[in-house]
Design a protein around this motif. Structure first.
Motif, PDB file in Angstrom:
ATOM      1  N   ASP A   7      85.974  17.276 -10.127  1.00 55.00           N
ATOM      2  CA  ASP A   7      84.944  18.023  -9.417  1.00 55.00           C
ATOM      3  C   ASP A   7      84.823  19.392 -10.049  1.00 55.00           C
ATOM      4  N   MET A   8      83.735  19.651 -10.740  1.00 52.82           N
ATOM      5  CA  MET A   8      83.455  20.881 -11.487  1.00 52.82           C
ATOM      6  C   MET A   8      84.353  20.971 -12.718  1.00 52.82           C
ATOM      7  N   GLU A  13      79.903  14.680  -0.264  1.00 52.67           N
ATOM      8  CA  GLU A  13      81.051  15.604  -0.428  1.00 52.67           C
ATOM      9  C   GLU A  13      80.706  16.985   0.106  1.00 52.67           C
ATOM     10  N   GLU A  14      79.493  17.437  -0.192  1.00 53.08           N
ATOM     11  CA  GLU A  14      79.117  18.791   0.215  1.00 53.08           C
ATOM     12  C   GLU A  14      78.967  18.907   1.734  1.00 53.08           C
ATOM     13  N   MET A  71      82.082  20.865  -3.775  1.00 50.38           N
ATOM     14  CA  MET A  71      83.358  21.561  -3.553  1.00 50.38           C
ATOM     15  C   MET A  71      83.165  22.728  -2.583  1.00 50.38           C
ATOM     16  N   ASP A  95      78.553  21.476 -10.491  1.00 46.63           N
ATOM     17  CA  ASP A  95      79.007  20.901  -9.206  1.00 46.63           C
ATOM     18  C   ASP A  95      78.042  19.830  -8.705  1.00 46.63           C
ATOM     19  N   ASN A  96      78.154  18.650  -8.915  1.00 49.93           N
ATOM     20  CA  ASN A  96      79.203  18.075  -9.740  1.00 49.93           C
ATOM     21  C   ASN A  96      78.619  17.025 -10.672  1.00 49.93           C
ATOM     22  N   HIS A 154      82.110  13.392  -7.032  1.00 42.97           N
ATOM     23  CA  HIS A 154      80.941  13.302  -6.157  1.00 42.97           C
ATOM     24  C   HIS A 154      79.675  13.634  -6.937  1.00 42.97           C
TER      25      HIS A 154
HETATM   26 ZN   LIG Z   1      81.754  19.854  -5.790  1.00 44.30          ZN
END
Ligand SMILES: [Zn+2]
Length: 622
Positions: free
Chosen positions: A407-408, A379-380, A1, A346-347, A321
């Motif tokens: 996500d999280m 994702e990151e 994220m 995360d995550n 993710h």
């Molecule tokens: Zn994330």
């Protein structure tokens, strides 16, 4: 994220949960969640899965690494053990390429005639250098700065303002900001330049290089100012951006030897601020610039599994993710700390949650439609996995009724969750009201899809597919090595799973879900289609396209690009004075023009070059 600002639509209070039920591991006994407030999700199982993913042994799961590949294979085995069908391209896996951290291989050099300079104490590639080489005559461009608000333009002062003034040449520019000048307060509140000497991004090496590239330069040499030489910066792999040019930072000593006459010029400039520069009649020099930088790609994998429903004509994509930051890097909030970023919240939390949702749903009566579980990678690095899937979906995109993104969700102990994208389909708010009550959650509903953080629901919204993102909030361990298993709250995650299972049942039974353009969060930071000064073009880029050019995956609704008739698969190659090779050029172009400007956009459509006039706008004035 990726962290950003947010705003709330409202709160729904609720009853506290009754009791927990611990189902046996991978048990086949069908579990019902008829009385939906009963706890079905297995908090211990969630804890164990997060512990495995966040273990140091997984190395922080940076996409493109063997660590992440191993986690992907582990997820595929878990989906298979649940009896889900493979929904990737290679079984459960969908491979795609991601950029690995750029590497300075140490062989960079500048040559002129028989002379040549190299070595880390004299030459270092700039963070925005490509691995490339070029030869051309040296052209001195002062600081390489153009800043209208501060009435400073090196190119104008040196007679290099024409678009081809540096064509085929190697630009030589000075690092840092031009000499200070007296603060002259600027009245215009809208100007994004404050009074005095706020040069903003105009003096960054990247912007200077783009200014030179726009004028045709084939390479850029950035020199330390001889008056106040600083130590050469280290190659900043973390900030690496490809500008498609070789760009080297050289010491003042190299300048002394390469072009001594320019040394006098620079000190003259210090003595005569605002007078700008005069051409010192330097002899023509042909130099070769070699930037020995490697931009490698690594193989990453989305992991996709299908739970068959009564029809496959429609499906719900439930995603999370599983990649994280590895040993740190540009997104780390512990800059300079080279250590495993375990990413428990995360995550690993969302990834464990979709495994548990899959287990519970696979034990329930068959849903009305298929559910595709997607463990995204990349994702990151900019939502690369979910964007890749949207561009190359493994089920027909038209069959995707909605996306649920987790996500999280590892910090929901107080049973508080934020839900983004709520306005993207009409029934969402009422459903979430009901589910919040049933499951004892306080849900903060955010109509826009853009909250404090970008995540994998966004490519779905960009493709006009209703999407919800569940998120338990930011915390001090975000993107730090301290985001580890000890801080994971399994009870909150289990409750989140139960709520999401019921939501998916609602989505399954809902039939067609009309997409509603969510509210735009005016505070949301610039998306790629919008410049930092708010200039909006409206392209939805195809991120996996390698260039040259910017390939469109679509256009934003009501955007200048849409109004000008641009469409999916067009490849943008020039906008106004800016040649578009990379995403970097596009972002630079947006910083150059402002809303209301009409620019000529050249693009390739079905291989043929076309052009159209585009009148730029500002999104939130839409
Ligand atoms: Zn994330």
């Amino acid at each position: 994220m990726h962290l950003r600002r947010t705003f709330q639509l409202g709160f729904l209070s609720a009853t506290i949960l009754a009791a927990c039920s611990t189902a046996p591991r991978e048990s086949t006994a069908p579990a019902t969640s008829s009385s939906s407030s009963a706890r079905l999700a297995d908090a211990q199982r969630l804890h164990d899965d997060v512990a495995w993913l966040a273990d140091d042994a997984q190395g922080g799961r940076r996409a493109g690494t063997d660590d992440a590949r191993r986690c992907g294979e582990w997820l595929a085995e878990r989906f298979a053990a649940l009896g889900l069908e493979p929904a990737g391209e290679q079984g459960f896996l969908q491979p795609f390429d991601v950029p690995l951290a750029a590497v300075d291989r140490g062989g960079s050099k500048v040559s002129c005639g028989t002379q040549s300079w190299s070595g880390a104490d004299r030459i270092v590639p700039a963070y925005c250098s490509d691995g490339a080489s070029a030869t051309g005559t040296l052209a001195f461009a002062g600081y390489g700065v153009e800043n209208d608000a501060l009435e400073w333009n090196d190119f104008k002062q040196l007679g290099l303002d024409a678009n081809d003034s540096l064509a085929g040449r190697v630009a030589l520019i000075v690092r840092g900001a031009p000499p200070r000048r007296k603060a002259a307060p600027v009245a215009d509140a809208n100007a994004n330049v404050v009074a005095g000497n706020d040069w903003g991004a105009s003096t960054s090496v990247l912007t200077k290089v783009m200014n030179c590239k726009r004028r045709g330069a084939v390479a850029v040499v950035v020199v330390e100012h001889p008056e106040h030489p600083e130590a050469l910066p280290a190659f900043d792999a973390a900030e690496a951006r490809a500008t498609s040019l070789p760009v080297l930072i050289v010491s003042a000593q190299v300048l002394m030897e390469l072009a001594p006459e320019y040394v006098q010029t620079l000190s003259w400039m210090l003595d005569h601020p605002m007078k700008g520069l005069v051409e010192v009649g330097a002899p023509e020099r042909t130099v070769e610039v070699v930037a020995d930088v490697e931009h490698k790609k690594g193989a990453a994998f989305n992991v996709l599994a299908r739970l068959k429903g009564k029809t496959s004509a429609r499906c719900i994509v439930v995603g999370a993710h599983y990649d994280h930051l590895g040993m740190g890097g540009p997104e780390s909030k512990a800059p300079g700390v080279h250590a495993i970023h375990n990413g428990a919240d995360d995550n690993a939390s969302g990834t464990a949650a979709i495994l548990e949702i899959a287990r519970l749903l696979s034990q329930r009566e068959t849903l009305e439609c298929d559910v595709v579980f997607a463990a995204w990678s990349g994702e990151e690095l900019g939502l690369l996995g979910s964007r890749h899937w949207i561009e190359q979906p493994t089920v027909p995109l038209a069959s995707v009724a909605a996306n649920v993104n987790l996500d999280m969700v590892g910090r929901a102990h107080a049973h508080k969750l934020q839900v983004l994208g709520v306005a993207s389909a009409a029934p969402f708010e009422a459903w979430l009201g009901e589910l919040g009550r049933d499951h004892g959650f306080e849900l903060a509903l955010n109509g826009s899809g853009q909250g404090i953080g970008g995540s994998d629901h966004q490519p779905f919204l960009e493709h006009r597919i209703p999407a919800l993102h569940f998120f338990s909030g930011v915390h001090d361990d975000y993107h730090k090595p301290s985001d580890d298993i000890e801080r994971f709250e399994s009870d909150g995650a289990a409750a989140t799973v139960d709520l999401t299972v019921d939501l998916i049942a609602k989505l399954g039974a809902a039939g067609e879900l009309a997409y509603v353009e969510p509210l735009k969060d005016p505070n949301a930071p610039a998306a790629p289609s919008r410049g930092s000064n708010g200039t909006w073009f409206g392209t939805v880029p195809e991120y996996s396209f390698e260039g040259p050019g910017l390939k469109l995956a679509g256009t934003s609704a009501g955007s200048p690009a849409e109004k000008a008739g641009m469409r999916k698969d067009d490849v943008l190659i020039q906008v106004g004075d800016v040649k578009i090779d990379t995403m970097q050029d596009f972002v630079y172009m947006l910083s150059l023009y402002k809303a209301g400007d009409t620019v000529l956009a050249k693009f390739l459509r079905d291989g043929k070059e076309e052009s159209v006039r585009v009148t730029l706008a500002t999104r939130n004035k839409q």
